[in-house]
Design an enzyme around this catalytic site. Structure first.
Site, PDB file in Angstrom:
ATOM      1  N   VAL A  69       0.881  -1.170   0.000  1.00  0.00           N
ATOM      2  CA  VAL A  69       0.000   0.000   0.000  1.00  0.00           C
ATOM      3  C   VAL A  69       0.912   1.212   0.000  1.00  0.00           C
ATOM      4  O   VAL A  69       1.695   1.413   0.928  1.00  0.00           O
ATOM      5  CB  VAL A  69      -0.933   0.000   1.223  1.00  0.00           C
ATOM      6  N   SER A  70       0.832   2.021  -1.048  1.00  0.00           N
ATOM      7  CA  SER A  70       1.785   3.110  -1.254  1.00  0.00           C
ATOM      8  C   SER A  70       1.691   4.169  -0.164  1.00  0.00           C
ATOM      9  O   SER A  70       0.699   4.265   0.565  1.00  0.00           O
ATOM     10  CB  SER A  70       1.541   3.769  -2.620  1.00  0.00           C
TER      11      SER A  70
END
Length: 394
Positions: free
Chosen positions: A58-59
């Site tokens: 998840v960036s």
């Protein structure tokens, strides 16, 4: 998190800021502490392969905000996200509203299952999660007003263009000569035109669209050149050149404060016939064999058995301003270092405050005579044209 992002200038619209305040990020990172989940700069919920390389995450919030601002999402839009994690799809769902449609796609069945579970728990059952290779998109759900790619791509496959609405846009982290930028690509007849790009970094695409950079080892695995394209013609000579005396040339061009200069990296990459990134382990940096800036990849020009890479030195006691310089090794080190330094000077004179690069993406079979003047980079499906309009301003 939102307050820090606001202070750092991550938001340009109130709409994007509002959805970051609304979507519970920690629900998409159940293996992280809440403190870790809400750090502005951190990726979370990493998945690694057998070699320890990150294959999914998840960036970081700031990067997700950057791409959502680039996408300019509006209520009612149909959006395809390629590369799933759940959280970004939830943000998109908030922006397109009840009349919109969100499809998030991933090649990894475990990631698809996790995204579906997290989206349901967070209250976004309307998001459709698809298992598939991003290279092919999701034709049954198109056409799309926006395609947002959250994995590092080397090319633009035909399926993305085919599934794009007539006035649609693709937001994609595209690797160009080893440099990754998040491009906004808008359709213009039979090709795409970039309306802007931002610095970024993503886990690489998997599946049919995967394309790895090549390593040319100069000193075992301690020092290497990372090349996106043709490998150097004299790798043994380059390795031997590392033992030759280092040539230094300083450009007289300074940078300071919070000024970004990644546009200069793109300028250098498009002006050099052979370009790569010089990377080195801690031992090589500590010994002085190479400069400290090689940890993340120093921008390097290669010519036969000679290579030159950019470095900096402080020009103030507070270390708030720096001068760009060049280190070079090899039989033609002085000439190549001078050439490199001159490219830095030309960028400073003609493009530092100019409009930036003009970038177009054309089908691979497009004749060179029909492309804009500049560097043309051939890929599997496309040809990427990068030119530099004049127009520097003081």
């Amino acid at each position: 998190m939102v307050a820090e992002m606001r202070n750092q200038g991550d938001f340009t619209t109130s709409e994007v800021e509002a959805v970051f305040a609304r979507v519970p990020r920690h629900l998409f990172a159940p293996n992280e502490t809440p403190e870790a989940a809400y750090r502005r700069d951190d990726i979370v919920e990493r998945k690694r392969d057998a070699h320890g390389m990150v294959t999914s995450s998840v960036s970081a919030p700031w990067l997700q905000a950057t791409m959502l601002e680039q996408a300019e999402l509006r209520p009612g839009m149909r959006v395809l996200e390629i590369g799933s994690g759940g959280y970004n799809a939830a943000l998109i769902a908030e922006l397109v509203g009840e009349t919109g449609q969100v499809t998030t796609l991933d090649i990894d069945a475990e990631i698809v299952e996790r995204s579906r579970r997290c989206l349901d728990e967070a209250g976004y059952p309307q998001v459709v999660v698809v298992l598939g290779d991003g290279e092919h998109g999701a034709a049954e759900r198109g056409p799309f007003d926006r395609i947002i790619v959250t994995a590092g791509a080397w090319d633009i496959p035909p399926a993305w263009i085919d599934q794009l609405a007539a006035d649609g846009r693709i937001v994609v982290p595209l690797r160009v000569r080893g440099l990754e930028r998040s491009f906004v690509l808008a359709r213009d007849g039979d090709h795409l035109v970039s309306t802007g790009h931002r610095l970024c970094g993503f886990v690489a695409m998997q599946g049919e669209g995967a394309n790895q950079e090549r390593l040319t080892l100069l000193r075992g695995e301690e020092v290497a050149l990372r090349i996106d394209g043709e490998t150097p013609t004299d790798p043994d000579g380059l390795g031997a050149s590392l033992d030759m005396p280092r040539v230094e040339v300083w450009s007289g061009v300074e940078v300071g404060g919070f000024e970004e200069f990644h546009e200069m990296d793109l300028w250098l990459a498009t002006k050099a016939d052979h370009f790569g990134l010089l990377v080195a382990q801690q031992s090589a940096r500590d010994s002085g064999l190479v400069a400290p800036g090689t940890r993340m990849g120093a921008k390097t020009i290669i010519d036969g058995a000679t290579f030159a890479y950019r470095t900096t030195r402080p020009t103030s006691e507070e270390r708030t301003s720096f001068e760009f310089g060049v280190y070079a090794h090899g039989p033609d080190a002085q000439r190549l270092a001078e050439d490199y330094a001159n490219l830095v000077r030309v960028w400073d004179r003609d493009h530092r405050y100019g409009p930036g690069a003009h970038i177009e993406v054309w089908p691979a079979n497009s004749p060179a005579t029909g492309l804009p003047h500049g560097r043309v980079i051939g890929k599997r499906h496309t040809r990427v044209s990068i030119s530099w309009p004049q127009g520097a301003v003081s």
